[in-house]
Motif scaffolding. Structure first.
Motif, PDB file in Angstrom:
ATOM      1  N   GLY A   1       0.864  -1.044  -0.067  1.00 24.39           N
ATOM      2  CA  GLY A   1      -0.065  -0.009   0.214  1.00 24.39           C
ATOM      3  C   GLY A   1       0.954   1.266   0.094  1.00 24.39           C
ATOM      4  N   VAL A   2       1.869   1.294   1.050  1.00 25.80           N
ATOM      5  CA  VAL A   2       2.798   2.432   0.801  1.00 25.80           C
ATOM      6  C   VAL A   2       3.300   2.605  -0.584  1.00 25.80           C
ATOM      7  N   ARG A   3       4.036   1.483  -1.107  1.00 28.71           N
ATOM      8  CA  ARG A   3       4.645   1.324  -2.192  1.00 28.71           C
ATOM      9  C   ARG A   3       3.523   2.140  -3.451  1.00 28.71           C
TER      10      ARG A   3
ATOM     11  N   TYR B   1       2.223   9.890  -4.734  1.00 28.14           N
ATOM     12  CA  TYR B   1       1.689  10.925  -3.989  1.00 28.14           C
ATOM     13  C   TYR B   1       2.658  11.753  -3.384  1.00 28.14           C
ATOM     14  N   LEU B   2       3.622  10.900  -2.568  1.00 34.79           N
ATOM     15  CA  LEU B   2       4.483  11.543  -1.585  1.00 34.79           C
ATOM     16  C   LEU B   2       5.537  12.429  -2.558  1.00 34.79           C
ATOM     17  N   ARG B   3       5.776  11.897  -3.857  1.00 34.28           N
ATOM     18  CA  ARG B   3       6.844  12.633  -4.740  1.00 34.28           C
ATOM     19  C   ARG B   3       6.051  14.094  -5.057  1.00 34.28           C
ATOM     20  N   ASP B   4       4.732  13.910  -5.403  1.00 32.48           N
ATOM     21  CA  ASP B   4       3.984  15.138  -5.832  1.00 32.48           C
ATOM     22  C   ASP B   4       3.784  15.857  -4.819  1.00 32.48           C
TER      23      ASP B   4
ATOM     24  N   ALA C   1      11.032   4.114  -4.103  1.00 32.97           N
ATOM     25  CA  ALA C   1      11.314   5.275  -3.661  1.00 32.97           C
ATOM     26  C   ALA C   1      12.620   5.831  -4.290  1.00 32.97           C
ATOM     27  N   HIS C   2      13.591   5.121  -4.366  1.00 28.79           N
ATOM     28  CA  HIS C   2      14.708   5.611  -4.826  1.00 28.79           C
ATOM     29  C   HIS C   2      14.612   6.301  -6.362  1.00 28.79           C
TER      30      HIS C   2
END
Length: 519
Positions: free
Chosen positions: A33-35, A40-43, A89-90
């Motif tokens: 789910g986080v993945r 969204y977190l990048r944006d 993430a990277h």
């Protein structure tokens, strides 16, 4: 952002894995789910993601009772899911920081099971803090220490000895004078560093060392010059010097951030000397009331103390252990106004910053959870006298209006979301230009664009009572009006404001604004 000491000015986003995003529909958040939500977190514009514990655990304290530091709890996925999350993430330019829990293990950890089985005097028992009891029959605890979660800090084993747990009985404290304990955690650090994590948040970083005499708490603290016997004991610093040597073996500016609760910022600075931890999770701003003098004091004290050791300050307004700041600042529309203003203030300060999931949505504390759904051991160990921390851990609302609000494909979430959160979803706020989410997106974007917010020191400007005004570099200015009436300021170009009625020369009450001269 340059790779060189990126953590000095990074914005970290705290993901409480239980409550962020549920990929499999069981009502519990997980690593897939986080993945799925990393874009969204990048944006949003953050630089790094801090994950609360996802290790195998009986979940007596929602994962802070770790049974295996080198794997993933099946509730949350697999070690392959963790690897994929780090890799994705990277690829998106995000760094990953994971929680490390060194003060204690789960009582179901193989080490503690061996300690109980092997008995007094055994090598296995020396990894923990077992002591004989007091009284003729040894049936009284070794001292009067109390648990952070309520009740006494000692539980008696079947063979009659007692073991220390500064938190729940299911969380026995490790003995950090043990070479075996120290070697084990060096190995754990290397395990995750080899998998690519960028840093570690250290739980209860001030608690590892204990006074070997284990005196009663009241007697100890009444002695002239006496220190606390189990918090912030000086020997803890040797642990972190060893950890720093491990981390420095790896490329890429890996970092530590400690959860350090001490009596003064001067004591805090000791943990951030050049051969120890890089940063500390700074509670000064979080603990300060909505008051100009208190906030300025928290800011000044933090910056001043950490300058002496060359460490950057960090700032935070909420986390998984604290009442959400929308509620702390008064709740309702007033709390939201103040929280929006506080966000602009925090993101304009020098150093790093932490957003707790849902801060960007303006989520309040959920204060009316039914007792039957609560999980926090604080609630149960105090017989309900303390409501515990579940109210800040309710799963995020992502979209729609049906139960779970997009948290997962199912209709359930492990803690129920308030029905009125359907107006606070990411989906709804993305479509609203004036939303708290879009305010955060704009602020984080400007924070990356304005060089002074990365490099310049803070200078306070003259301001009326109840107003904070400071500049970063020659041109950027932040004004925070903590009064309930507007305040006039010298005209300048308005970059961003928490209130839509702010202008080039007016900051409304309970709001903040960013200005630029010659932008």
């Amino acid at each position: 952002m340059s790779r060189t000491q990126w953590w000095r000015r990074a914005v970290f986003y705290q993901v409480y894995v239980w409550s962020f995003a549920d990929a499999d529909g069981d009502g519990i958040g997980d690593l897939p789910g986080v993945r799925s939500r990393l874009p969204y977190l990048r944006d949003l514009g953050v630089d790094a993601v801090w994950l609360n514990p996802f290790y195998p655990s009986p979940q007596a304290d929602n994962g802070y009772d770790v049974a295996d530091h080198r794997d993933v709890d099946p509730r949350f996925g697999t070690i392959a899911d963790a690897d994929a999350l780090i890799r994705d993430a990277h690829a998106l330019g995000l760094r990953i920081v994971i929680d490390l829990v060194p003060n204690h293990t789960s009582d179901e950890h193989p080490w503690f099971r061996a300690a109980l089985a092997d008995g007094p005097g055994s090598a296995a028992r020396r990894r923990y803090l077992f002591r004989d009891g007091r009284g003729p029959a040894g049936d009284q605890p070794p001292n009067n220490w109390t648990s952070n979660f309520g009740g006494r800090a000692w539980t008696r084993a079947p063979d009659g000895q007692w073991y220390l747990h500064l938190f729940a009985p299911e969380q026995p404290d490790l003995d950090w004078t043990s070479d075996e304990v120290r070697a084990e955690f060096h190995s754990i650090l290397r395990f995750w560093l080899d998998r690519g994590v960028d840093g570690f948040r250290i739980d209860v970083a001030h608690g590892l060392a204990k006074d070997p005499q284990m005196p009663d708490l009241g007697e100890h603290l009444t002695r002239p010059g006496a220190a606390h016997p189990h918090w912030d004991v000086d020997e803890v610093h040797d642990v972190y010097r060893g950890w720093r040597r491990v981390l420095d073996d790896y490329p890429g500016d890996r970092m530590f951030v400690g959860e350090i609760v001490v009596q003064s910022v001067q004591r805090l600075a000791l943990y951030l000397r050049p051969d120890e931890l890089h940063t500390a999770f700074n509670f000064a701003l979080l603990k300060a009331p909505w008051d100009a003098t208190a906030l300025r004091t928290a800011i000044d004290d933090s910056i001043g103390a950490l300058e002496t050791v060359g460490a950057p300050p960090t700032w935070v307004l909420s986390n998984h252990d604290e009442v959400r700041h929308v509620t702390r600042y008064g709740g309702g529309p007033l709390g939201v106004r103040r929280a929006r203003a506080a966000a602009l203030m925090m993101l304009a300060l020098p150093g790093g910053a932490y957003l707790y999931q849902g801060d960007e949505l303006g989520l309040p504390e959920v204060e009316d959870l039914p007792d039957r759904v609560r999980r926090d051991p604080v609630f149960y160990r105090t017989g309900g006298a303390e409501r515990g921390r579940d109210g800040c851990r309710v799963p995020l609302p992502w979209s729609g209006s049906a139960p779970s609000l997009g948290f997962g494909p199912g209709h359930e979430s492990w803690l129920p979301q308030p029905s009125d959160w359907k107006s606070l979803t990411v989906e709804r706020q993305t479509a609203d230009p004036g939303s708290t989410l879009n305010l955060h997106r704009a602020a984080l974007s400007l924070r990356h664009q304005i060089p002074a917010l990365a490099t310049a020191s803070l200078t306070w400007l003259p301001a009326p009572e109840g107003v904070l005004a400071f500049r970063r570099g020659p041109a950027f200015r932040c004004v925070v009006n903590l009064n309930n009436t507007p305040v006039r300021v010298d005209p300048a170009e308005l970059l961003l404001a928490s209130d839509p009625y702010a202008t080039a020369d007016t900051v409304p009450g309970e709001s903040a604004a960013w200005y630029m001269i010659g932008w």
